[in-house]
Structure formats: structure tokens, C-alpha cells
Motif scaffolding. Structure first.
Motif, PDB file in Angstrom:
ATOM      1  N   ILE A  82      -0.172  -0.601  -4.937  1.00  0.00           N
ATOM      2  CA  ILE A  82      -1.178   0.430  -5.209  1.00  0.00           C
ATOM      3  C   ILE A  82      -0.662   1.783  -4.723  1.00  0.00           C
ATOM      4  O   ILE A  82       0.162   1.863  -3.807  1.00  0.00           O
ATOM      5  N   ASP A  83      -1.147   2.850  -5.353  1.00  0.00           N
ATOM      6  CA  ASP A  83      -0.840   4.204  -4.923  1.00  0.00           C
ATOM      7  C   ASP A  83      -1.901   5.124  -5.512  1.00  0.00           C
ATOM      8  O   ASP A  83      -2.481   4.814  -6.558  1.00  0.00           O
ATOM      9  N   PHE A  84      -2.154   6.243  -4.834  1.00  0.00           N
ATOM     10  CA  PHE A  84      -3.132   7.186  -5.371  1.00  0.00           C
ATOM     11  C   PHE A  84      -2.497   8.182  -6.335  1.00  0.00           C
ATOM     12  O   PHE A  84      -3.188   8.795  -7.141  1.00  0.00           O
ATOM     13  N   SER A  85      -1.189   8.321  -6.279  1.00  0.00           N
ATOM     14  CA  SER A  85      -0.504   9.299  -7.123  1.00  0.00           C
ATOM     15  C   SER A  85      -0.159   8.703  -8.480  1.00  0.00           C
ATOM     16  O   SER A  85       0.651   7.782  -8.579  1.00  0.00           O
ATOM     17  N   GLY A  86      -0.758   9.248  -9.526  1.00  0.00           N
ATOM     18  CA  GLY A  86      -0.448   8.792 -10.872  1.00  0.00           C
ATOM     19  C   GLY A  86       0.986   9.044 -11.257  1.00  0.00           C
ATOM     20  O   GLY A  86       1.623   8.230 -11.934  1.00  0.00           O
ATOM     21  N   MET A 145       3.616   9.127  -9.237  1.00  0.00           N
ATOM     22  CA  MET A 145       4.442   8.126  -8.572  1.00  0.00           C
ATOM     23  C   MET A 145       4.362   6.781  -9.298  1.00  0.00           C
ATOM     24  O   MET A 145       5.382   6.110  -9.516  1.00  0.00           O
ATOM     25  N   LEU A 146       3.153   6.378  -9.660  1.00  0.00           N
ATOM     26  CA  LEU A 146       2.964   5.087 -10.324  1.00  0.00           C
ATOM     27  C   LEU A 146       3.666   5.033 -11.683  1.00  0.00           C
ATOM     28  O   LEU A 146       4.153   3.970 -12.084  1.00  0.00           O
ATOM     29  N   GLU A 147       3.713   6.142 -12.390  1.00  0.00           N
ATOM     30  CA  GLU A 147       4.441   6.175 -13.666  1.00  0.00           C
ATOM     31  C   GLU A 147       5.895   5.780 -13.452  1.00  0.00           C
ATOM     32  O   GLU A 147       6.474   5.004 -14.228  1.00  0.00           O
ATOM     33  N   LYS A 148       6.493   6.313 -12.412  1.00  0.00           N
ATOM     34  CA  LYS A 148       7.889   5.981 -12.108  1.00  0.00           C
ATOM     35  C   LYS A 148       8.031   4.531 -11.667  1.00  0.00           C
ATOM     36  O   LYS A 148       9.011   3.857 -12.011  1.00  0.00           O
ATOM     37  N   ALA A 149       7.068   4.038 -10.900  1.00  0.00           N
ATOM     38  CA  ALA A 149       7.114   2.641 -10.462  1.00  0.00           C
ATOM     39  C   ALA A 149       7.007   1.694 -11.657  1.00  0.00           C
ATOM     40  O   ALA A 149       7.738   0.694 -11.734  1.00  0.00           O
ATOM     41  N   ARG A 150       6.117   2.000 -12.588  1.00  0.00           N
ATOM     42  CA  ARG A 150       5.958   1.139 -13.768  1.00  0.00           C
ATOM     43  C   ARG A 150       7.221   1.150 -14.626  1.00  0.00           C
ATOM     44  O   ARG A 150       7.632   0.111 -15.164  1.00  0.00           O
ATOM     45  N   ALA A 151       7.835   2.322 -14.750  1.00  0.00           N
ATOM     46  CA  ALA A 151       9.092   2.403 -15.509  1.00  0.00           C
ATOM     47  C   ALA A 151      10.179   1.581 -14.831  1.00  0.00           C
ATOM     48  O   ALA A 151      10.968   0.895 -15.503  1.00  0.00           O
ATOM     49  N   VAL A 195       0.859  -1.184   0.000  1.00  0.00           N
ATOM     50  CA  VAL A 195       0.000   0.000   0.000  1.00  0.00           C
ATOM     51  C   VAL A 195       0.897   1.235   0.000  1.00  0.00           C
ATOM     52  O   VAL A 195       1.753   1.397   0.871  1.00  0.00           O
ATOM     53  N   GLY A 196       0.709   2.106  -0.981  1.00  0.00           N
ATOM     54  CA  GLY A 196       1.569   3.278  -1.108  1.00  0.00           C
ATOM     55  C   GLY A 196       2.908   2.914  -1.707  1.00  0.00           C
ATOM     56  O   GLY A 196       3.959   3.248  -1.168  1.00  0.00           O
ATOM     57  N   VAL A 197       2.873   2.252  -2.856  1.00  0.00           N
ATOM     58  CA  VAL A 197       4.102   1.759  -3.490  1.00  0.00           C
ATOM     59  C   VAL A 197       4.977   2.895  -4.006  1.00  0.00           C
ATOM     60  O   VAL A 197       6.181   2.733  -4.196  1.00  0.00           O
ATOM     61  N   GLY A 198       4.402   4.075  -4.204  1.00  0.00           N
ATOM     62  CA  GLY A 198       5.173   5.247  -4.614  1.00  0.00           C
ATOM     63  C   GLY A 198       5.901   5.043  -5.927  1.00  0.00           C
ATOM     64  O   GLY A 198       5.335   4.529  -6.903  1.00  0.00           O
ATOM     65  N   THR A 199       7.169   5.411  -5.963  1.00  0.00           N
ATOM     66  CA  THR A 199       7.964   5.276  -7.185  1.00  0.00           C
ATOM     67  C   THR A 199       8.533   3.865  -7.347  1.00  0.00           C
ATOM     68  O   THR A 199       9.312   3.621  -8.261  1.00  0.00           O
ATOM     69  N   GLY A 200       8.171   2.966  -6.446  1.00  0.00           N
ATOM     70  CA  GLY A 200       8.605   1.572  -6.579  1.00  0.00           C
ATOM     71  C   GLY A 200      10.004   1.287  -6.075  1.00  0.00           C
ATOM     72  O   GLY A 200      10.614   0.294  -6.483  1.00  0.00           O
ATOM     73  N   LEU A 201      10.517   2.115  -5.167  1.00  0.00           N
ATOM     74  CA  LEU A 201      11.871   1.904  -4.656  1.00  0.00           C
ATOM     75  C   LEU A 201      12.044   0.524  -4.022  1.00  0.00           C
ATOM     76  O   LEU A 201      13.126  -0.061  -4.077  1.00  0.00           O
ATOM     77  N   SER A 202      10.997   0.004  -3.425  1.00  0.00           N
ATOM     78  CA  SER A 202      11.092  -1.291  -2.747  1.00  0.00           C
ATOM     79  C   SER A 202      11.037  -2.474  -3.705  1.00  0.00           C
ATOM     80  O   SER A 202      11.484  -3.576  -3.359  1.00  0.00           O
ATOM     81  N   LEU A 203      10.487  -2.290  -4.892  1.00  0.00           N
ATOM     82  CA  LEU A 203      10.151  -3.418  -5.765  1.00  0.00           C
ATOM     83  C   LEU A 203      11.344  -4.295  -6.144  1.00  0.00           C
ATOM     84  O   LEU A 203      11.238  -5.527  -6.131  1.00  0.00           O
ATOM     85  N   PRO A 204      12.518  -3.740  -6.462  1.00  0.00           N
ATOM     86  CA  PRO A 204      13.651  -4.610  -6.792  1.00  0.00           C
ATOM     87  C   PRO A 204      14.184  -5.408  -5.599  1.00  0.00           C
ATOM     88  O   PRO A 204      14.959  -6.348  -5.782  1.00  0.00           O
ATOM     89  N   VAL A 220       6.353  -8.700  -9.958  1.00  0.00           N
ATOM     90  CA  VAL A 220       5.422  -7.596  -9.715  1.00  0.00           C
ATOM     91  C   VAL A 220       4.286  -7.745 -10.715  1.00  0.00           C
ATOM     92  O   VAL A 220       4.435  -7.455 -11.902  1.00  0.00           O
ATOM     93  N   THR A 221       3.154  -8.233 -10.234  1.00  0.00           N
ATOM     94  CA  THR A 221       2.080  -8.623 -11.148  1.00  0.00           C
ATOM     95  C   THR A 221       1.152  -7.472 -11.516  1.00  0.00           C
ATOM     96  O   THR A 221       0.532  -7.494 -12.574  1.00  0.00           O
ATOM     97  N   GLU A 222       1.070  -6.448 -10.640  1.00  0.00           N
ATOM     98  CA  GLU A 222       0.107  -5.383 -10.898  1.00  0.00           C
ATOM     99  C   GLU A 222       0.477  -4.135 -10.114  1.00  0.00           C
ATOM    100  O   GLU A 222       0.869  -4.212  -8.953  1.00  0.00           O
ATOM    101  N   LEU A 223       0.366  -2.977 -10.767  1.00  0.00           N
ATOM    102  CA  LEU A 223       0.512  -1.682 -10.113  1.00  0.00           C
ATOM    103  C   LEU A 223      -0.721  -0.872 -10.478  1.00  0.00           C
ATOM    104  O   LEU A 223      -0.944  -0.563 -11.649  1.00  0.00           O
TER     105      LEU A 223
END
Length: 205
Positions: A66-70, A72-78, A46-55, A88-91
Motif C-alpha cells: 500500500i502507498d498513499f502516493s498515486g 509512486m504506485l504507478e511505478k510499483a505496478r509497472a 506499508v509505504g511500498v513506494g516505487t516497489g524497489l523491494s518487490l523483486p 505480489v497480489t495487490e498494490l
């Protein structure tokens, strides 16, 4: 803090988040993900932000963010695309107060440095408890209010600027402990200076 205020605040922070708050929260993020990796399973961040944790997640951990900031999510998807993170199955853009998931979906829910940002954190915690499987855990890293000392003073001074900062500096830990079916199993202070807290809650069977 109102959702509009949060959205505009994080739109401003998104371009520089990784090099500012991202660095400040790095210890807690690594601690939380290392703990989650030992458990494995289906994880909601919850609150994945720019995805710093994902790697940092193990490849046997399946992550939904998930995140409410579009912005932030753009950076996470990149980040996911650039690093080829197949686990990572879904953002998704989502309001954490109303999670679009069925009851008892996830083995673990991660909430890293987000609960002092969202409006109505009690409702967010209720939703987290709902989508968590019985026996599952909520892994939290966050800044909570200190009652004494320099950190307590700084929190009081900065509290009026919460809309600009994008978080509540005087956030009370009791706010996240109101779900009767979630019990504390671990709690530790984190560097720097014990500013952050690592907290694990477990859902009763």
C-alpha cells in the motif's frame, strides 16, 4: 507532516526516487526483506513506494503493498508487470492510518523508511498492530534521531525542512514503541554510518 504535503512531496520525488533516496535506503531494504523471506507467509508492505523491494521477496512470500502516493504506485505496478512478480497480489492506494484490512490478516508487516514520513505515526503503528496476526512481526527500517554527534547535528539542522525533504530527520524511535502488544526482538544499526536502524517487533499471542 500533513498528508497533502506528503502527497505533493512524493509526487515531486517519484521520477527520481530510485536513484536518490532509493539508493540511500538500499541496505535497510535488503536486510528487511532477507529477514522476511526466512519467515514466509502473508506480508503487508506499508509505504511500498516505487516497489524497489518487490523483486527481492521470495516467491513463497505473498505480498500486498500500500502507498498513499498515486505516482509512486504507478511505478510499483509497472515494476510488477515488467518483472512478472506473481507473488505480489495487490498494490493499493491507502492511508496507513486507516488500513482497509481485517484484524489479524498478515504474518508480517514491513515498514521500510516510511514511519518518519507519515502523519500520526502512532496511529499507523496501532493499525499495523491491529492487522498483524498474534505471534506476527513488524519489520522496520528507518532513520531515528541520534542524541549525539554529527548525525544528531545534521538532523537538527534539517528538521525545519521536513516538508521539502518528505521526512522527519529528528524522528524519535519511541514514537513506534507505544503499542503494548508489540515487543522488540531485534534492533541493529545499519550502514552508512549507523544512519538507519533495523528493528523487529513481535505481537504477543
Amino acid at each position: 507532516m500533513e498528508l497533502k504535503s506528503i502527497e505533493s512531496s512524493y509526487a515531486r520525488w517519484a521520477p527520481i526516487y530510485d536513484h536518490t533516496f532509493g539508493k540511500l535506503t538500499n541496505v535497510g531494504r535488503r536486510r528487511a526483506v532477507a529477514y522476511i523471506n526466512r519467515r514466509g507467509g502473508q506480508v503487508l508492505e506499508v509505504g511500498v513506494g516505487t516497489g524497489l523491494s518487490l523483486p527481492l521477496y521470495g516467491r513463497d512470500v505473498t505480498v500486498t503493498g500500500i502507498d498513499f502516493s498515486g505516482e509512486m504506485l504507478e511505478k510499483a505496478r509497472a515494476r510488477v508487470e515488467e518483472t512478472g512478480l506473481k507473488n505480489v497480489t495487490e498494490l493499493r492506494r491507502m492511508d496507513a492510518r486507516s488500513l482497509d484490512f481485517a484484524d489479524a490478516t498478515f504474518d508480517t508487516v514491513a515498514a521500510m523508511h516510511v514511519l518518519s514520513v507519515v502523519p500520526d505515526p502512532e496511529q499507523v503503528m496501532a493499525e499495523i498492530a491491529r492487522v498483524l496476526k498474534p505471534g506476527g512481526q513488524v519489520v522496520i527500517t528507518n532513520h531515528f534521531r541520534h542524541e549525539r554527534g554529527l548525525l544528531a547535528f545534521l538532523a537538527r539542522v534539517s528538521a525545519p525542512f521536513s516538508a521539502v525533504l518528505g521526512w522527519h530527520s529528528d524522528f524519535d524511535v519511541g514514537t513506534v514503541l507505544k503499542q503494548d502488544n508489540l515487543k522488540i526482538t531485534d534492533r541493529k544499526s545499519l550502514p552508512p554510518l549507523g544512519m538507519m536502524t533495523f528493528l523487529v517487533l513481535e505481537k504477543g499471542a
